[in-house]
Design an enzyme around this catalytic site. Structure first.
Site, PDB file in Angstrom:
ATOM      1  CE1 TYR A 142      -3.454  -2.695   0.674  1.00 29.87           C
ATOM      2  CE2 TYR A 142      -4.613  -0.694   1.279  1.00 29.87           C
ATOM      3  CZ  TYR A 142      -4.631  -2.022   0.935  1.00 29.87           C
ATOM      4  OH  TYR A 142      -5.823  -2.676   0.846  1.00 29.87           O
ATOM      5  CE  LYS A 191       1.702 -17.958  -2.556  1.00 28.77           C
ATOM      6  NZ  LYS A 191       0.817 -19.138  -2.553  1.00 28.77           N
ATOM      7  CG  ASP A 224      -2.183 -20.395  -1.016  1.00 29.51           C
ATOM      8  OD1 ASP A 224      -1.620 -20.345   0.094  1.00 29.51           O
ATOM      9  OD2 ASP A 224      -1.726 -21.058  -1.973  1.00 29.51           O
ATOM     10  CG  ASP A 248      -8.034  -4.688   1.836  1.00 28.07           C
ATOM     11  OD1 ASP A 248      -8.980  -4.208   2.481  1.00 28.07           O
ATOM     12  OD2 ASP A 248      -7.965  -4.676   0.591  1.00 28.07           O
ATOM     13  CG  ASP A 252     -13.676  -6.945   2.535  1.00 26.87           C
ATOM     14  OD1 ASP A 252     -13.412  -6.214   3.506  1.00 26.87           O
ATOM     15  OD2 ASP A 252     -14.155  -6.505   1.463  1.00 26.87           O
TER      16      ASP A 252
HETATM   17  C1  IPM Z   1     -10.283  -1.159   4.143  1.00 25.37           C
HETATM   18  C2  IPM Z   1     -10.516  -0.576   2.776  1.00 25.37           C
HETATM   19  C3  IPM Z   1      -9.355   0.332   2.399  1.00 25.37           C
HETATM   20  C4  IPM Z   1      -8.104  -0.516   2.413  1.00 25.37           C
HETATM   21  C5  IPM Z   1      -9.521   1.067   1.074  1.00 25.37           C
HETATM   22  C6  IPM Z   1     -10.792   1.837   0.995  1.00 25.37           C
HETATM   23  C7  IPM Z   1      -8.337   1.954   0.801  1.00 25.37           C
HETATM   24  O1  IPM Z   1     -10.709  -1.593   1.854  1.00 25.37           O
HETATM   25  O2  IPM Z   1     -10.149  -0.371   5.107  1.00 25.37           O
HETATM   26  O3  IPM Z   1     -10.254  -2.386   4.268  1.00 25.37           O
HETATM   27  O4  IPM Z   1      -7.812  -1.213   1.446  1.00 25.37           O
HETATM   28  O5  IPM Z   1      -7.385  -0.475   3.413  1.00 25.37           O
HETATM   29 MG    MG Z   2     -10.826  -3.531   2.709  1.00 24.18          MG
END
Ligand code: IPM
Ligand code: MG
Length: 358
Positions: A142, A191, A224, A248, A252
């Site tokens: 990032y 990884k 993975d 990240d 999710d």
């Molecule tokens: C998160 C989001 C952010 C990230 C984006 C919006 C930059 O997906 O906080 O998980 O990737 O960190």
């Molecule tokens: Mg995110």
């Protein structure tokens, strides 16, 4: 005590859900005798529209002068075609870096009342799960060197992943400390079969464990495989520690198996007590302004603020219990209402319901 909180409402549903959390904090303040002062600052698309940049200096200064920061969400289709350095998302990375928030805590737990919303087969989550993802937040790909150049096939773009031993050590320490307060187990996700950064990551995490946390159980999991294990047997995980991008992605995935991404809070922390607290879901432009967004992730983020930045454990517990009760009482916003969606509450009603149960 008086606590000064910077509010970054942001875009989409951000303003609605931040206002919900503010109402809950005010109710908590009244009940337990604290004063919370709120100062709003611009961020994301809202800041682009108002002053032309996603992260105005005034916002950075205001956050640095505050005791803690509550953020809604940034981004939306209106700003998606802007160049990378003017995108709303850039503001999020910028404020994380400016505040030195290298730790991102993302708890993913399956609420018993919502187990019916979990997309996994019931026999896979019979005993529920409770995972704390510790994501490194100010390093890795990032923030690495990036750009465009001419390559063998003409124009190419590149982003680089870079981690220092220092960055790995400090996030590893957070993970082990966190595990000590939980079930004493850390899964370090990397990884290392391919990436040099992961090999340094793995070696360093083990060194920290051996030197300082011999009582914590440490397991290496390739990313993975981790993605697969999360949907095969999520209960095997206690604390997961990983890099910025892997965290990240996995957070999710972890959020969705809890039933709804609309439920998960997060805390971003640095060396001091100031943190930034935000739901892990985004700005949801498709439902913005309709008053139907689930405010729970932001309300729980406010609870994390009380716990981690202000040390107000009792008050944080009270908010979390109030959310539990509202869910146990069958109250639902549209995202967690199941197929029928009948009798669901809007943002304001769900907030009222949590406040009544404080
Ligand atoms: C998160 C989001 C952010 C990230 C984006 C919006 C930059 O997906 O906080 O998980 O990737 O960190
Ligand atoms: Mg995110």
């Amino acid at each position: 005590m008086i606590y000064n909180i910077a509010l970054l409402r942001g875009d989409g549903i951000g303003p609605e859900i931040v206002d919900s959390a503010v109402r809950v904090l005010e109710a908590v303040g009244e009940k337990y005798g604290h004063t919370f002062n709120f100062t709003p600052y611009l961020i994301g698309g809202a800041a682009i529209d108002a002053v032309g940049v996603p992260l105005p200096q005034e916002t950075v200064d205001g956050c640095l002068a505050s005791d803690s920061v509550l953020l809604g969400a940034v981004g939306g289709p209106r700003w998606d075609t802007l160049p990378g350095n003017l995108r709303p998302e850039k503001a999020l990375l910028g404020i994380r870096a400016a505040l030195g928030l290298f730790t991102n805590l993302r708890p993913a737990r399956l609420y018993p009342a919502l187990s019916g919303d979990c997309p996994l087969r019931p026999d896979l989550v019979r005993d529920g799960f409770d995972i704390m993802i510790v994501r490194e937040l100010t390093g890795g790909i990032y923030f690495g060197d990036r750009g465009y150049r001419e390559g063998k096939y003409g124009e190419e773009a590149y982003d680089t992943e870079c981690y220092s031993r220092f960055e790995i050590e400090r996030i590893a320490r957070v993970a082990f400390e966190t595990a000590r307060k939980r079930r004493g187990r850390v899964g370090s996700v990397d990884k290392a079969n391919v990436l040099e950064t992961s090999r340094l990551w793995r070696r360093t995490v083990h060194e920290v464990r051996d030197a300082l946390y011999p009582d914590v159980e440490l397991r290496d999991v390739l990313v993975d495989n981790a993605a697969m294990q999360l949907v095969r047997d999520p209960a095997q995980f206690d604390v997961i520690v990983t890099s910025n991008m892997f965290g990240d992605i996995l957070s999710d995935e972890a959020s969705q198996i809890t039933g709804s991404i609309g439920m998960l809070p997060s805390a971003s922390l640095g060396e001091g007590t100031r943190g930034m607290y935000e739901p892990i879901h985004g700005s949801a432009p498709d439902i913005a302004g309709r008053g139907i967004a689930n405010p729970i992730a932001t309300i729980l983020s406010a609870a994390m603020m009380l716990r981690y930045s202000f040390g107000l454990t009792r008050e944080a517990d009270a908010i979390e219990r109030a959310v539990d009760r509202a869910l146990d009482d069958g109250l639902r916003t549209a995202d967690i209402a199941g197929a029928s969606g009948a009798g669901t509450l809007g943002t304001r009603e769900m907030t009222d319901a949590v406040m009544e149960r404080l």
